[in-house]
Design an enzyme around this catalytic site. Structure first.
Site, short mmCIF file in Angstrom:
data_model
loop_
_atom_site.label_atom_id
_atom_site.label_comp_id
_atom_site.label_asym_id
_atom_site.label_seq_id
_atom_site.Cartn_x
_atom_site.Cartn_y
_atom_site.Cartn_z
N GLU A 113 0.95 -1.20 -0.07
CA GLU A 113 0.02 0.03 -0.20
C GLU A 113 0.83 1.19 -0.06
O GLU A 113 2.00 1.18 0.45
CB GLU A 113 -0.81 0.00 1.33
N CYS A 126 3.17 8.47 0.96
CA CYS A 126 3.94 7.76 2.08
C CYS A 126 4.00 6.42 1.46
O CYS A 126 3.11 5.94 0.93
CB CYS A 126 2.83 7.59 3.34
N CYS A 133 6.45 -6.58 6.98
CA CYS A 133 7.74 -6.23 7.60
C CYS A 133 8.07 -7.37 8.65
O CYS A 133 7.16 -8.18 9.35
CB CYS A 133 7.18 -5.14 8.46
N CYS A 137 6.50 -5.22 15.70
CA CYS A 137 6.10 -4.26 16.67
C CYS A 137 4.67 -4.66 16.89
O CYS A 137 3.90 -4.92 15.79
CB CYS A 137 6.36 -2.90 16.11
N CYS A 140 1.52 -2.56 15.66
CA CYS A 140 1.49 -2.27 14.15
C CYS A 140 0.92 -3.34 13.28
O CYS A 140 1.28 -4.49 13.24
CB CYS A 140 2.88 -1.63 13.70
N SER A 222 11.87 6.83 7.77
CA SER A 222 11.48 6.14 9.40
C SER A 222 12.08 4.84 9.55
O SER A 222 12.03 3.92 8.85
CB SER A 222 10.05 6.27 9.33
N CYS A 364 -0.85 5.63 10.40
CA CYS A 364 0.40 4.96 10.89
C CYS A 364 -0.13 3.62 11.47
O CYS A 364 -0.85 3.49 12.42
CB CYS A 364 0.81 5.63 12.05
N1 SAH Z 1 9.40 0.48 9.75
C1 SAH Z 1 9.63 1.76 9.99
C2 SAH Z 1 8.63 2.43 8.98
C3 SAH Z 1 7.05 2.43 9.18
S1 SAH Z 1 6.70 4.09 9.68
C4 SAH Z 1 9.54 2.48 11.45
O1 SAH Z 1 8.89 1.76 12.14
O2 SAH Z 1 9.69 3.32 11.38
C5 SAH Z 1 5.29 3.80 10.55
C6 SAH Z 1 5.30 4.58 11.80
O3 SAH Z 1 3.91 4.47 12.57
C7 SAH Z 1 6.23 4.05 12.78
O4 SAH Z 1 6.50 5.14 13.63
C8 SAH Z 1 5.37 3.10 13.64
O5 SAH Z 1 6.22 3.05 14.94
C9 SAH Z 1 4.08 4.02 13.61
N2 SAH Z 1 2.86 2.92 13.96
C10 SAH Z 1 3.01 1.65 13.74
N3 SAH Z 1 1.53 1.25 14.17
C11 SAH Z 1 1.21 2.26 14.75
C12 SAH Z 1 -0.12 2.56 15.32
N4 SAH Z 1 -0.89 1.41 15.61
N5 SAH Z 1 -0.54 3.50 15.72
C13 SAH Z 1 0.27 4.75 15.61
N6 SAH Z 1 1.40 4.60 14.97
C14 SAH Z 1 1.84 3.44 14.44
#
Ligand code: SAH
Length: 393
Positions: A113, A126, A133, A137, A140, A222, A364
């Protein structure tokens, strides 16, 4: 707590199952590489510049529109230089069309996406760097699905070029027609696909017809904090913005929220961020999802403030976006405001990101690329998006 291999899995590592990469595309190559390819096809090398001008300069990919090329050569050149990498599966829009999420199918059936976000003064996309991935985390949606494969350089670049074309068509009313910003905040961990992401950045910033001609400063990478890769990025002589997904100021909690912290601790990842800032002169963006009763306590705000005070850093608080099956909620607004107040009192510049794209699972952490997820499709096939931007509280 999640138990993980301490070193992220690299699908390109020797012995790893070779992922099915797509055909080569002009965006995989610099202009010299494209000229060599075209010459190898028995065409004059300047055709490489012509096709590149269509793709990067005019955002045209249909050979029928390339009328400066001899009709007999058009299809063949387009087949070789512009194979279809992204097949639009669905486009979702919200915010009166200012946020659009695109779901794409790749040549091997993987789904990824991208999100287009229009603002009065800028247009941001974006983009995804991997299908899925591997960073796991737990808050996410992408992290829950695991890693399918790295995207090729051109698969990464083509998301931006495609959505630049959508913006240029005037689809995002109230915004400039020209794509100005790219954030590597879609699916995947960009620094785990380092070489291809770096080549993609070089294509995005090279002037047309070599590339898309974006400003380096308008590109944000990021990362969860792969320390050696942050140092490597710092040495590339680029001035792209680094965003670090910190989410906790202490190792005990960060080990759980960002499992790669089990390998590189908070102090190491922050040291790498400060080295990046020193080398590039760019302020590092610290990303912090606000999770109710998990990482939003006043003492954590104070600890974060102490870690960041006096550094070239800016905090982006992200209200936690809902993801399927998540046991966590966003912090209540008063808790968020108190967190912001404490950070600012510590002298740390702090903003709260808006939650554009939520309704279309484009915010995000919501990008999971399930073909049947999301709300009503709009405007036929095409594009989806994820729209978030920092906002002063
Ligand atoms: N893998 C990289 C790029 C993804 S950026 C990274 O983690 O930085 C996506 C951003 O959204 C990251 O900061 C991630 O931690 C954040 N994110 C992931 N899940 C989320 C959620 N459920 N709510 C808010 N932010 C979230």
């Amino acid at each position: 707590m999640t138990s993980l291999p301490l070193i992220p899995v690299d699908p390109d590592a020797p012995g790893a199952r070779r992922a099915a990469m797509p055909p080569q595309h002009l965006a995989d190559l610099d202009l010299a590489g494209r000229k060599a390819l075209v010459a190898g096809l028995g065409e004059p090398a300047f055709r490489a510049r012509q096709v590149s001008t269509h793709y990067f300069g005019r955002l045209v990919r249909d050979p029928a529109q390339m009328t400066d090329l001899p009709a007999a050569a058009r299809e063949r050149l387009a087949d070789q230089l512009l194979p279809r990498l992204l097949t639009p599966v669905r486009e979702l829009a919200c915010d009166d069309g200012a946020t659009r999420k695109a779901l794409w199918r790749l040549h091997d059936g993987s789904l990824v996406e991208s999100v287009l976000m229009g603002y009065p003064d800028r247009v941001t996309v974006c983009i995804s760097s991997q299908a899925g991935c591997g960073m796991a985390c737990p808050f996410c949606a992408t992290g829950q699905a695991g890693l399918t494969r790295n995207l090729s350089t051109a698969e990464i670049v083509d998301q931006a070029v495609y959505l630049a074309g959508v913006a240029a068509s005037g689809a995002v009313s109230g915004s400039p027609p020209r794509l100005s910003h790219v954030v590597f905040m879609g699916m995947g961990e960009p620094l785990a696909n380092y070489n291809r992401v770096l080549a993609a950045i070089r294509r995005l910033v090279a002037p047309a017809p070599e590339g898309l001609g974006l400003s380096q400063r308008h590109i944000t990478v990021s990362t969860v904090g792969l320390v050696p890769a942050i140092h490597r990025l710092a040495s590339e002589d680029l001035s792209v913005t680094l965003a670090l997904s910190l989410h906790a100021p202490d190792d005990e909690l960060r080990d759980e929220l960002v499992p790669v912290n089990q390998r590189w601790k908070v102090c190491e990842v922050l040291d790498a961020a400060w080295a990046y800032a020193a080398r590039t002169g760019r302020r590092v963006s610290i990303e912090y999802a606000m999770i109710k009763d998990v990482n939003d306590q006043p003492w954590r705000a104070d600890l974060l403030g102490r870690l960041l005070a006096g550094k070239l850093a800016h905090v982006n608080l992200i209200p936690l976006n809902p993801t399927p099956g998540s046991r966590w909620d966003a912090s209540p607004k008063p808790v968020e405001r108190e967190f912001v107040r404490r950070l600012r009192d510590a002298g740390v510049s702090t903003t709260v990101r808006d939650t554009r794209g939520r309704e279309i699972d484009g915010a995000c952490g919501q990008l999971a690329a399930a073909e049947d997820s999301g709300t009503d499709p709009v405007g036929g096939v095409g594009v989806t998006g994820r729209g978030e931007r920092d906002q002063e509280t």
